[in-house]
Each structure stands twice: as C-alpha cells, then as structure tokens.
Write a protein that holds these residues in place. Structure first.
Motif, mmCIF file in Angstrom:
data_model
loop_
_atom_site.group_PDB
_atom_site.id
_atom_site.type_symbol
_atom_site.label_atom_id
_atom_site.label_comp_id
_atom_site.label_asym_id
_atom_site.label_seq_id
_atom_site.Cartn_x
_atom_site.Cartn_y
_atom_site.Cartn_z
ATOM 1 N N ASN A 1 -95.923 -13.894 5.577
ATOM 2 C CA ASN A 1 -96.524 -12.726 6.240
ATOM 3 C C ASN A 1 -96.033 -12.493 7.659
ATOM 4 O O ASN A 1 -96.688 -11.783 8.419
ATOM 5 C CB ASN A 1 -98.054 -12.801 6.215
ATOM 6 N N PHE A 2 -94.892 -13.084 8.002
ATOM 7 C CA PHE A 2 -94.270 -12.696 9.265
ATOM 8 C C PHE A 2 -93.191 -11.654 8.929
ATOM 9 O O PHE A 2 -91.995 -11.935 9.003
ATOM 10 C CB PHE A 2 -93.637 -13.911 9.957
ATOM 11 N N SER A 3 -93.650 -10.460 8.542
ATOM 12 C CA SER A 3 -92.699 -9.453 8.082
ATOM 13 C C SER A 3 -91.883 -8.870 9.232
ATOM 14 O O SER A 3 -90.880 -8.198 9.013
ATOM 15 C CB SER A 3 -93.448 -8.339 7.357
ATOM 16 N N GLU A 4 -92.307 -9.115 10.480
ATOM 17 C CA GLU A 4 -91.598 -8.544 11.630
ATOM 18 C C GLU A 4 -90.314 -9.290 11.991
ATOM 19 O O GLU A 4 -89.596 -8.857 12.889
ATOM 20 C CB GLU A 4 -92.518 -8.448 12.855
ATOM 21 N N VAL A 5 -90.021 -10.388 11.290
ATOM 22 C CA VAL A 5 -88.806 -11.143 11.599
ATOM 23 C C VAL A 5 -87.592 -10.490 10.934
ATOM 24 O O VAL A 5 -87.542 -10.351 9.721
ATOM 25 C CB VAL A 5 -88.919 -12.603 11.114
ATOM 26 N N ASN A 6 -86.641 -10.050 11.735
ATOM 27 C CA ASN A 6 -85.419 -9.416 11.226
ATOM 28 C C ASN A 6 -84.323 -10.422 10.947
ATOM 29 O O ASN A 6 -83.590 -10.314 9.983
ATOM 30 C CB ASN A 6 -84.857 -8.450 12.266
ATOM 31 N N ILE B 1 -84.614 -15.693 17.549
ATOM 32 C CA ILE B 1 -85.441 -14.974 16.589
ATOM 33 C C ILE B 1 -85.501 -13.495 16.951
ATOM 34 O O ILE B 1 -85.934 -13.144 18.057
ATOM 35 C CB ILE B 1 -86.868 -15.564 16.560
ATOM 36 N N GLU B 2 -85.062 -12.642 16.037
ATOM 37 C CA GLU B 2 -85.103 -11.205 16.289
ATOM 38 C C GLU B 2 -86.319 -10.641 15.567
ATOM 39 O O GLU B 2 -86.406 -10.704 14.345
ATOM 40 C CB GLU B 2 -83.812 -10.565 15.771
ATOM 41 N N VAL B 3 -87.262 -10.103 16.341
ATOM 42 C CA VAL B 3 -88.476 -9.539 15.733
ATOM 43 C C VAL B 3 -88.552 -8.041 16.025
ATOM 44 O O VAL B 3 -88.042 -7.551 17.022
ATOM 45 C CB VAL B 3 -89.758 -10.236 16.253
#
Lengths: 77, 77
Positions: free
Chosen positions: B29-34, A44-46
C-alpha cells in the motif's frame, strides 16, 4: 520528489562484511583504516510534492520494510 | 576521523534489487513509490586528522576497491 535514506547496523552489532573490507584495505596499503561499517543506501522517488509529507512516508517505509529495527537504525537525509 | 561514502549504480544501469523493493512497497500500500534504487553506504574511520587528506584517502579507496567505476559512481559525504 526524491528522498534519500540510509540504513546502518546499530552500534555494537557485529559487521563481518565491513570487517572484511577493512582487512582488504589494510592489505592494499591503506593502513590508516581503523574500522569500516557498511550500510544500505536508498534513493526513493515518491509521488508526493510536499517534502515533509514525503519524508514522513519514507520513514514509514523504513519502519515497515527497509530497516530491521532490532539491529538497524535508519536515517532520512 | 570518520568519513562517509556512498556508492550507487550509474543512471541507466539496471537495479533489479531496487525494483524488487519497489514492487514490495507497492504491494504494501505504498502506491506513491515510483522508483527505488539501492546503493551502498560506508562509514570509514581513518587515522588521519586533516579532513581534506582523509577525504582524499577515502576517494582513493573508492576508486581502487569500494566502487566498480564501470557501473557505479561514488560520493564522499
């Protein structure tokens, strides 16, 4: 940063897929295999630079989506 | 002893399942996941006490059955 997580079936939960792989391996002359249990792996890339915060976020994802806590456990690597 | 192995898609190989999980997380709402890439995890119990020999055996299983080396990489943990 990249966080790795593993989701596995809890002890005692039947894993027919793992069993099938084990039987196939036994049939391929890998007689030393006693048991195989299969799980899921996530890379998982965050967008979070702080490792602690990133891991906490991934833990939240595991609880809410990636793992079914009734039958599965998760582990953040 | 128990040996753990991970099988992942090679870089550059499309992972539609990982993409679907990523989009679902973004929508939760886990917008930080790329990016998410999913792989397989194996917990293998073998009848071999020597760690080095056990790992070599598991590597052989990965090459022959567990991983498709055209599109996947494996890692023994």
């Amino acid at each position: 940063m990249k966080i790795k997580a593993i989701v596995t079936l809890k002890e005692g939960v039947l894993d027919p897929q793992g069993k099938a792989i084990q039987q196939t391996l036994n049939g391929m002359n890998f007689s030393e295999v006693n048991q195989i249990r299969q799980g899921k792996y996530f890379d998982i890339e965050v967008n979070i630079e702080d490792e602690k915060k990133a891991k906490a976020k991934v833990e939240e994802m595991c609880k809410k989506l990636l793992a079914n806590l009734v039958i599965e456990d998760y582990k953040i690597l």
